[in-house]
Design a protein around this motif. Structure first.
Motif, PDB file in Angstrom:
ATOM      1  N   VAL A 157      39.642  33.663  42.302  1.00  0.00           N
ATOM      2  CA  VAL A 157      38.608  34.230  43.149  1.00  0.00           C
ATOM      3  C   VAL A 157      37.238  33.502  43.225  1.00  0.00           C
ATOM      4  O   VAL A 157      36.772  33.352  42.224  1.00  0.00           O
ATOM      5  N   SER A 158      36.882  33.097  44.438  1.00  0.00           N
ATOM      6  CA  SER A 158      35.475  32.495  44.653  1.00  0.00           C
ATOM      7  C   SER A 158      34.499  33.411  44.188  1.00  0.00           C
ATOM      8  O   SER A 158      34.613  34.535  44.572  1.00  0.00           O
ATOM      9  N   GLU A 159      33.592  32.713  43.686  1.00  0.00           N
ATOM     10  CA  GLU A 159      32.232  33.724  43.285  1.00  0.00           C
ATOM     11  C   GLU A 159      31.290  34.037  44.455  1.00  0.00           C
ATOM     12  O   GLU A 159      30.453  34.746  44.551  1.00  0.00           O
ATOM     13  N   THR A 160      31.772  33.555  45.815  1.00  0.00           N
ATOM     14  CA  THR A 160      30.960  33.992  47.062  1.00  0.00           C
ATOM     15  C   THR A 160      31.866  35.325  47.586  1.00  0.00           C
ATOM     16  O   THR A 160      31.339  35.597  48.558  1.00  0.00           O
ATOM     17  N   ILE A 180      42.346  37.053  36.294  1.00  0.00           N
ATOM     18  CA  ILE A 180      41.492  36.755  37.388  1.00  0.00           C
ATOM     19  C   ILE A 180      40.703  35.578  36.827  1.00  0.00           C
ATOM     20  O   ILE A 180      39.708  35.858  35.908  1.00  0.00           O
ATOM     21  N   LYS A 181      40.617  34.483  37.588  1.00  0.00           N
ATOM     22  CA  LYS A 181      39.533  33.350  37.107  1.00  0.00           C
ATOM     23  C   LYS A 181      38.690  33.071  38.287  1.00  0.00           C
ATOM     24  O   LYS A 181      39.083  32.949  39.337  1.00  0.00           O
ATOM     25  N   MET A 182      37.547  32.903  38.207  1.00  0.00           N
ATOM     26  CA  MET A 182      36.389  32.806  38.898  1.00  0.00           C
ATOM     27  C   MET A 182      36.132  31.457  39.333  1.00  0.00           C
ATOM     28  O   MET A 182      36.137  30.566  38.501  1.00  0.00           O
ATOM     29  N   ILE A 183      36.270  30.981  40.555  1.00  0.00           N
ATOM     30  CA  ILE A 183      35.860  29.519  41.143  1.00  0.00           C
ATOM     31  C   ILE A 183      34.154  29.921  41.326  1.00  0.00           C
ATOM     32  O   ILE A 183      33.673  30.385  42.054  1.00  0.00           O
ATOM     33  N   PRO A 184      33.626  28.738  40.449  1.00  0.00           N
ATOM     34  CA  PRO A 184      32.142  28.667  40.716  1.00  0.00           C
ATOM     35  C   PRO A 184      31.564  28.398  42.200  1.00  0.00           C
ATOM     36  O   PRO A 184      32.339  27.763  42.837  1.00  0.00           O
ATOM     37  N   GLN A 185      30.320  28.753  42.350  1.00  0.00           N
ATOM     38  CA  GLN A 185      29.713  28.402  43.863  1.00  0.00           C
ATOM     39  C   GLN A 185      28.727  27.516  43.500  1.00  0.00           C
ATOM     40  O   GLN A 185      28.090  27.422  42.421  1.00  0.00           O
ATOM     41  N   SER A 186      28.494  26.725  44.698  1.00  0.00           N
ATOM     42  CA  SER A 186      27.400  25.812  44.510  1.00  0.00           C
ATOM     43  C   SER A 186      26.675  25.653  45.910  1.00  0.00           C
ATOM     44  O   SER A 186      27.286  25.936  46.929  1.00  0.00           O
ATOM     45  N   GLU A 187      25.204  26.222  45.841  1.00  0.00           N
ATOM     46  CA  GLU A 187      24.508  26.327  46.996  1.00  0.00           C
ATOM     47  C   GLU A 187      25.115  27.553  47.727  1.00  0.00           C
ATOM     48  O   GLU A 187      25.284  27.369  49.020  1.00  0.00           O
ATOM     49  N   ASN A 188      25.616  28.359  46.988  1.00  0.00           N
ATOM     50  CA  ASN A 188      26.310  29.782  47.716  1.00  0.00           C
ATOM     51  C   ASN A 188      27.338  29.563  48.440  1.00  0.00           C
ATOM     52  O   ASN A 188      27.748  30.241  49.403  1.00  0.00           O
ATOM     53  N   VAL A 189      28.119  28.466  48.246  1.00  0.00           N
ATOM     54  CA  VAL A 189      29.527  28.259  48.777  1.00  0.00           C
ATOM     55  C   VAL A 189      30.561  28.006  47.901  1.00  0.00           C
ATOM     56  O   VAL A 189      30.095  27.451  46.608  1.00  0.00           O
ATOM     57  N   THR A 190      31.949  28.072  48.218  1.00  0.00           N
ATOM     58  CA  THR A 190      32.763  27.650  47.019  1.00  0.00           C
ATOM     59  C   THR A 190      32.726  26.303  46.464  1.00  0.00           C
ATOM     60  O   THR A 190      32.750  25.419  47.565  1.00  0.00           O
ATOM     61  N   HIS A 191      32.957  26.021  45.284  1.00  0.00           N
ATOM     62  CA  HIS A 191      32.904  24.830  44.955  1.00  0.00           C
ATOM     63  C   HIS A 191      34.231  24.159  44.924  1.00  0.00           C
ATOM     64  O   HIS A 191      34.989  24.469  44.062  1.00  0.00           O
ATOM     65  N   LYS A 192      34.418  23.259  46.077  1.00  0.00           N
ATOM     66  CA  LYS A 192      35.796  22.893  46.267  1.00  0.00           C
ATOM     67  C   LYS A 192      36.110  22.043  45.134  1.00  0.00           C
ATOM     68  O   LYS A 192      37.403  21.953  44.799  1.00  0.00           O
ATOM     69  N   GLU A 201      45.057  23.268  36.600  1.00  0.00           N
ATOM     70  CA  GLU A 201      44.816  23.557  35.108  1.00  0.00           C
ATOM     71  C   GLU A 201      45.892  24.774  34.990  1.00  0.00           C
ATOM     72  O   GLU A 201      45.955  25.183  33.703  1.00  0.00           O
ATOM     73  N   ASN A 202      45.876  25.586  36.012  1.00  0.00           N
ATOM     74  CA  ASN A 202      46.438  27.031  35.679  1.00  0.00           C
ATOM     75  C   ASN A 202      47.732  27.055  36.635  1.00  0.00           C
ATOM     76  O   ASN A 202      48.104  26.217  37.635  1.00  0.00           O
ATOM     77  N   ASP A 203      48.472  28.039  36.439  1.00  0.00           N
ATOM     78  CA  ASP A 203      49.509  28.235  37.186  1.00  0.00           C
ATOM     79  C   ASP A 203      49.430  29.375  38.138  1.00  0.00           C
ATOM     80  O   ASP A 203      49.287  30.471  37.806  1.00  0.00           O
ATOM     81  N   VAL A 204      48.860  28.988  39.165  1.00  0.00           N
ATOM     82  CA  VAL A 204      48.158  30.018  40.219  1.00  0.00           C
ATOM     83  C   VAL A 204      49.119  30.560  41.147  1.00  0.00           C
ATOM     84  O   VAL A 204      49.660  29.868  41.772  1.00  0.00           O
ATOM     85  N   ALA A 205      48.990  31.852  41.584  1.00  0.00           N
ATOM     86  CA  ALA A 205      49.718  32.539  42.457  1.00  0.00           C
ATOM     87  C   ALA A 205      48.935  32.683  43.739  1.00  0.00           C
ATOM     88  O   ALA A 205      49.404  32.700  44.871  1.00  0.00           O
ATOM     89  N   ALA A 206      47.578  32.622  43.601  1.00  0.00           N
ATOM     90  CA  ALA A 206      46.518  32.691  44.959  1.00  0.00           C
ATOM     91  C   ALA A 206      45.250  32.199  44.695  1.00  0.00           C
ATOM     92  O   ALA A 206      44.651  32.433  43.645  1.00  0.00           O
ATOM     93  N   VAL A 207      44.581  31.901  45.964  1.00  0.00           N
ATOM     94  CA  VAL A 207      43.112  31.758  45.848  1.00  0.00           C
ATOM     95  C   VAL A 207      42.587  32.675  46.814  1.00  0.00           C
ATOM     96  O   VAL A 207      43.032  32.793  47.998  1.00  0.00           O
ATOM     97  N   VAL A 208      41.483  33.268  46.450  1.00  0.00           N
ATOM     98  CA  VAL A 208      41.132  34.259  47.522  1.00  0.00           C
ATOM     99  C   VAL A 208      39.472  33.910  47.670  1.00  0.00           C
ATOM    100  O   VAL A 208      38.771  33.552  46.831  1.00  0.00           O
ATOM    101  N   VAL A 209      39.312  33.754  48.981  1.00  0.00           N
ATOM    102  CA  VAL A 209      37.896  33.595  49.567  1.00  0.00           C
ATOM    103  C   VAL A 209      37.426  34.544  50.459  1.00  0.00           C
ATOM    104  O   VAL A 209      38.152  35.163  50.761  1.00  0.00           O
ATOM    105  N   GLN A 210      36.113  34.382  50.784  1.00  0.00           N
ATOM    106  CA  GLN A 210      35.677  35.198  51.946  1.00  0.00           C
ATOM    107  C   GLN A 210      34.850  34.613  52.865  1.00  0.00           C
ATOM    108  O   GLN A 210      34.276  33.406  52.793  1.00  0.00           O
ATOM    109  N   GLN A 211      35.116  35.052  54.259  1.00  0.00           N
ATOM    110  CA  GLN A 211      34.511  34.434  55.554  1.00  0.00           C
ATOM    111  C   GLN A 211      34.140  35.451  56.527  1.00  0.00           C
ATOM    112  O   GLN A 211      34.885  36.127  57.085  1.00  0.00           O
ATOM    113  N   PRO A 212      32.798  35.425  56.797  1.00  0.00           N
ATOM    114  CA  PRO A 212      31.587  34.896  56.069  1.00  0.00           C
ATOM    115  C   PRO A 212      31.608  35.445  54.752  1.00  0.00           C
ATOM    116  O   PRO A 212      31.781  36.517  54.598  1.00  0.00           O
TER     117      PRO A 212
END
Length: 438
Positions: A157-160, A180-192, A201-212
């Motif tokens: 899940v993105s920190e944004t 749940i693992k948090m994806i760091p943000q950089s300059e208030n956007v998801t760190h790609k 690194e992980n066995d991932v089921a989903a990635v969650v982001v937000q727009q805006p």
């Protein structure tokens, strides 16, 4: 026949005898005395209808009506006056799920229209018949993704993403064995780059982001869906749905599941609810989607009819195998959204979004011009933005309130987030800015 009449003394004694106690207080014996309310209620004596109306008008007058420049997930949008009137029509106003299609055509019809509009707004194939709110809809999407992945139990899940949504997702995940693992943000956007690393690194089921995103920034999610799908995971996007009238849709970004709150579609802020969540997805995920789907067909006379087309039977019969046990949603607020969208139309939605965008950028420019504010980061934003303030944010907000303005949301000691909708006028914006100089 007289369901609102109070019980007689004989009625009460009969009921107490039936349960085997002597007094009503005995029923509540398990409640500690220190927690029990022993004073008289502060209620007036009996009144006429006119007196009751006058009393509530007086109570309502104690509320202070503020011009709202706050957002953070809930926005002060225009509500057409006709909506409450239409919602009270008998064919719509029902107290429960429309199991009996033959007597629920009005309810089923508007749910079908709601689904159609949500699917078009999000650019997705399928919509269900609404969720409770945007936070729980996002949590349900996480569980849905894990159920679809079967062996993957980690979700990024993105920190944004709005912190309120993240907390609800974490609560759901805790009781379903999901990490749940948090994806760091950089300059208030998801760190790609960090997301790419975490996918490996992980066995991932989903990635969650937000727009805006939570900070109001319109993020560039180019390549995200491809990276997520390469790892056999699902791409989940939470969106402020009114903004999708002009922004790229989750479907266009390649999302598998689109979720969020539909409060921005004309539902008043009303102290936090009730609101309505939406969930849309690709067709291949339809059987993993919680809730119900209404479809259109023809009856034996060739007339148009609406029915409950699909629902997860595990919710009712094999509950331990269910992806979700959300199965009942009266969906009155989904009707609110449906009427709003019907009245506004595509052009009206677009105009409201463009006015919100223009107002926010006008406010931001004039705040920065005072010399007291600076934009937190140089990123594109829509109708919401975060600025640094070189003074006391709490004192500033108190000054706003004293002058009839609800002036933004404090997000850090020296940071405040402002939101502007189509309801805010140039005069209101100028008044807020003038209070800074004063």
């Amino acid at each position: 026949m007289y369901k609102y009449f109070p019980h007689t003394s004989a009625d009460l004694q009969s009921m107490l005898a039936k349960v085997g106690v002597d007094e009503i207080d005995d029923i509540f014996a398990d409640i500690p005395e220190k927690l029990r309310f022993r004073r008289d209620y502060q209620l007036p004596s009996e009144m006429s209808e006119l007196e009751v109306r006058q009393l509530f008008e007086q109570l309502g007058a104690q509320n202070k009506q503020l011009i709202c420049f706050a957002g953070a997930g809930v926005y002060d949008h225009y509500t057409p006056a006709v909506i409450p009137s239409l919602l009270s029509r008998s064919e719509f106003l029902t107290s429960y799920t429309p199991y009996q299609a033959e007597i629920s055509q009005g309810t089923l019809h508007y749910i079908f229209e709601y689904q159609s509009m949500m699917a078009e707004l999000t650019g997705m194939d399928i919509s269900n018949a609404s969720m409770y709110d945007g936070t729980t809809a996002t949590a349900e999407a996480v569980m849905m993704a894990v159920a679809a992945g079967k062996k993957q139990h980690t979700v990024l899940v993105s920190e944004t993403v709005d912190p309120k949504t993240v907390e609800v997702v974490k609560t759901y995940a805790h009781f379903h064995g999901i990490e749940i693992k948090m994806i760091p943000q950089s300059e208030n956007v998801t760190h790609k780059e960090r997301m790419t690393q975490m996918l490996g690194e992980n066995d991932v089921a989903a990635v969650v982001v937000q727009q805006p995103n939570y900070f109001g920034i319109v993020e560039d999610y180019s390549g995200f869906a491809e990276m997520v799908h390469e790892k056999k995971a699902l791409f989940v996007m939470n969106s402020i749905i009114a903004d999708l009238a002009v922004l790229k849709t989750p479907g266009e970004w390649g999302a598998d599941i689109a979720v969020g709150d539909a409060q921005s579609l004309g539902i008043p802020m009303q102290f936090g609810g009730p609101y309505v969540g939406y969930m849309c997805c690709t067709e291949k995920l339809i059987r993993k989607m919680p809730g119900r789907i209404v479809g259109k067909t023809l009856d034996n006379r060739g007339q148009r009819a609406f029915v409950l087309t699909l629902q997860a039977r595990e919710q009712h019969i094999r509950r331990q195998k269910a992806t979700s046990n959300i199965c009942s949603n009266q969906s009155l607020m989904a009707l609110w959204v449906t009427v709003y969208l019907s009245l506004m139309g595509k052009q009206g939605l677009r105009e409201a979004a463009e006015l919100s965008y223009a107002g926010a950028h006008y406010l931001c420019e004039h705040l920065v011009a005072t010399g007291r504010f600076s934009l937190l980061c140089n990123q594109p934003f829509f109708n919401e933005f975060v600025v640094r303030y070189d003074g006391d944010v709490d004192a500033l907000q108190r000054r706003f309130v004293e002058n009839g303005i609800f002036g933004g949301v404090k997000v850090a000691d020296n940071q405040i987030m402002f939101a502007v909708t189509e309801k805010r006028t140039k005069e209101e914006i100028d008044k807020l800015v003038s209070l800074i100089g004063a």
